[in-house]
Design a protein around this motif. Structure first.
Motif, short mmCIF file in Angstrom:
data_model
loop_
_atom_site.label_atom_id
_atom_site.label_comp_id
_atom_site.label_asym_id
_atom_site.label_seq_id
_atom_site.Cartn_x
_atom_site.Cartn_y
_atom_site.Cartn_z
N LEU A 78 0.70 -1.14 -0.17
CA LEU A 78 -0.26 -0.01 0.28
C LEU A 78 1.25 1.22 -0.15
O LEU A 78 1.91 0.86 0.98
N LYS A 79 1.15 2.20 -1.12
CA LYS A 79 1.51 2.90 -0.86
C LYS A 79 0.56 4.55 -1.55
O LYS A 79 -0.64 4.26 -2.21
N GLY A 80 0.90 5.28 -0.78
CA GLY A 80 0.20 6.63 -0.95
C GLY A 80 0.94 7.47 0.29
O GLY A 80 0.17 8.69 -0.06
N HIS A 81 1.02 7.50 1.18
CA HIS A 81 1.89 7.73 2.43
C HIS A 81 2.82 8.71 1.84
O HIS A 81 3.99 8.21 1.21
N ALA A 111 -7.85 -3.06 1.32
CA ALA A 111 -7.21 -4.16 1.74
C ALA A 111 -7.19 -4.90 0.21
O ALA A 111 -6.03 -5.72 -0.56
N PHE A 112 -8.16 -5.26 -0.48
CA PHE A 112 -8.40 -5.95 -1.79
C PHE A 112 -8.12 -5.07 -2.70
O PHE A 112 -7.08 -6.49 -3.64
N THR A 113 -7.98 -3.93 -2.69
CA THR A 113 -8.91 -3.39 -4.23
C THR A 113 -7.17 -2.60 -4.29
O THR A 113 -7.13 -1.59 -5.36
N THR A 367 5.38 3.05 3.88
CA THR A 367 4.39 1.92 2.97
C THR A 367 3.36 0.93 4.01
O THR A 367 4.11 0.96 5.05
N LEU A 368 2.61 0.56 3.98
CA LEU A 368 2.19 -0.41 4.52
C LEU A 368 2.47 -1.89 3.29
O LEU A 368 2.05 -1.73 2.49
#
Length: 372
Positions: A78-81, A111-113, A367-368
């Motif tokens: 998960l990227k965005g921060h 978390a799925f998409t 990231t997460l």
């Protein structure tokens, strides 16, 4: 036996102006003599506790089968921060999660998409704490602004959430942790001012405050039962304290770490909890035995542990470290069963999803990761 001594020592922080404290001293007593007495009583308590220690956890678990090889891999990134991710929390629907970052943003993810469903920019950076409400209809967050705010979430993606923000909790120092109790109506916070507090979300009123730490409180966790009336907190004073939410009393205290306790987490049954510390160990405390029953450490692990969480069964302990790894420990045998590599900076948070099928980790690498 101990109460007469402790009743004479005020828990208020000492300062030159604390003249009221000296009125309570009896003849021949000094602060130094009382401290000495308190230290010797602590020592006696430890000795009495020690007499009851008949067997270690790993000895009890000798007959338990070894765990097979674990194959845990990164399934989502998960990227965005735009800066260090400091905290994250799962929604009860097992699908959504909320994350907060040093970039001042709070993001709600699918978390799925990997879709970002909501994004909120806060007036301050270092948003150190975030939590999902049990209903999934709100998130709470707080940090260096000393406040904890609640945002209601709606189905309208274009809605301006900042306009609906409600400041609920006010501390005199940074907010290090927050969690909703078993309803959306109450919020529990921990703070750098050395206290924890229970707040009414609707009115923002302080319902109960918890004093007992002598330094910053860095983490808290609510007992997992439906009637969760206790919670545990850990802090820079190397102490882990268990509290009764109804009375505000500190009912159990553990002090075996050699450095700051960065994270505390209840065992799924609620009878025990784990702690992670800068002394590069994680420890396991049984509340019924009133003592530490296991230490998770290796000579090769020399970096501080920043976060811990249990698998759904309670057999595995996931611990995030400052050397960018996540170590997986066998809770019963005390051995390390796996190391997860992937992050490129300190791991700040690990949380197992509510159904136990995935693990999410947040890191200072912005990231997460979701592991399964």
């Amino acid at each position: 036996k101990l109460s007469p001594v402790f009743s004479r020592v005020s828990p208020a922080p000492l300062s030159a102006s604390s003249s009221f404290l000296f009125c309570g001293l009896q003849s021949g007593e000094t602060l130094a003599s009382l401290k000495k007495e308190s230290d010797s009583l602590k020592k006696k308590l430890e000795e009495e506790r020690g007499k009851l220690n008949d067997i270690e956890l790993h000895q009890v678990a000798e007959k338990v089968e070894m765990l097979g090889a674990l194959s845990i891999k990164t399934k989502r990134l998960l990227k965005g921060h735009g800066n260090k991710v400091l905290c994250m929390d799962w929604c009860k629907d097992k699908r959504r999660l909320v994350s907060s970052s040093q970039d001042g943003k709070v993001i709600v993810w699918d978390a799925f998409t990997l879709n970002k469903e909501h994004g909120v920019t806060l007036p301050c950076t270092w948003v150190m704490a975030c939590a999902y409400a049990p209903s999934g209809c709100a998130v709470a967050c707080g940090g260096l602004d000393n406040k904890c705010s609640v945002f209601p979430l709606s189905l309208d993606k274009n809605e301006n959430l900042s306009a609906k923000k409600k400041a609920v909790a006010m501390h005199t120092n940074y907010v290090s942790g927050c969690t909703f109790t078993n309803s959306d109506m109450q919020l529990l916070t921990s703070s750098g001012d050395g206290t924890c507090a229970l707040w009414d979300v609707e009115s923002g009123q302080l319902l109960q405050s918890f004093h007992g730490h002598t330094a910053d409180v860095l983490s808290l966790d609510l007992a997992p039962s439906e009637t969760g009336n206790t919670f545990v907190s850990g802090g820079s004073d190397k102490k882990a304290n268990v509290w009764d939410m109804r009375s505000g009393q500190n009912i159990q205290s553990f002090e075996s770490h050699e450095s700051d306790i960065n994270c505390v987490k209840y065992y799924p049954s609620g009878d025990a909890f784990a702690s992670a510390s800068d002394d590069s160990t994680c420890r396991f405390y049984d509340l019924r035995a009133d003592r530490e029953v296991a230490v998770y450490q290796k000579d090769s692990v020399i970096f501080g542990a920043s976060t811990v969480d249990f698998s759904l069964s309670g057999r595995l302990l996931f611990a995030g470290y400052n050397d960018y790894t996540i170590n997986v420990w066998d809770v019963l045998k005390g051995t390390r069963v796996s190391v997860l590599f992937g992050h490129e900076n300190r791991v700040s948070r690990v949380r197992v999803s509510p159904d136990g099928t995935a693990l999410c980790s947040a890191s200072w690498d912005n990231t997460l990761r979701i592991w399964a």
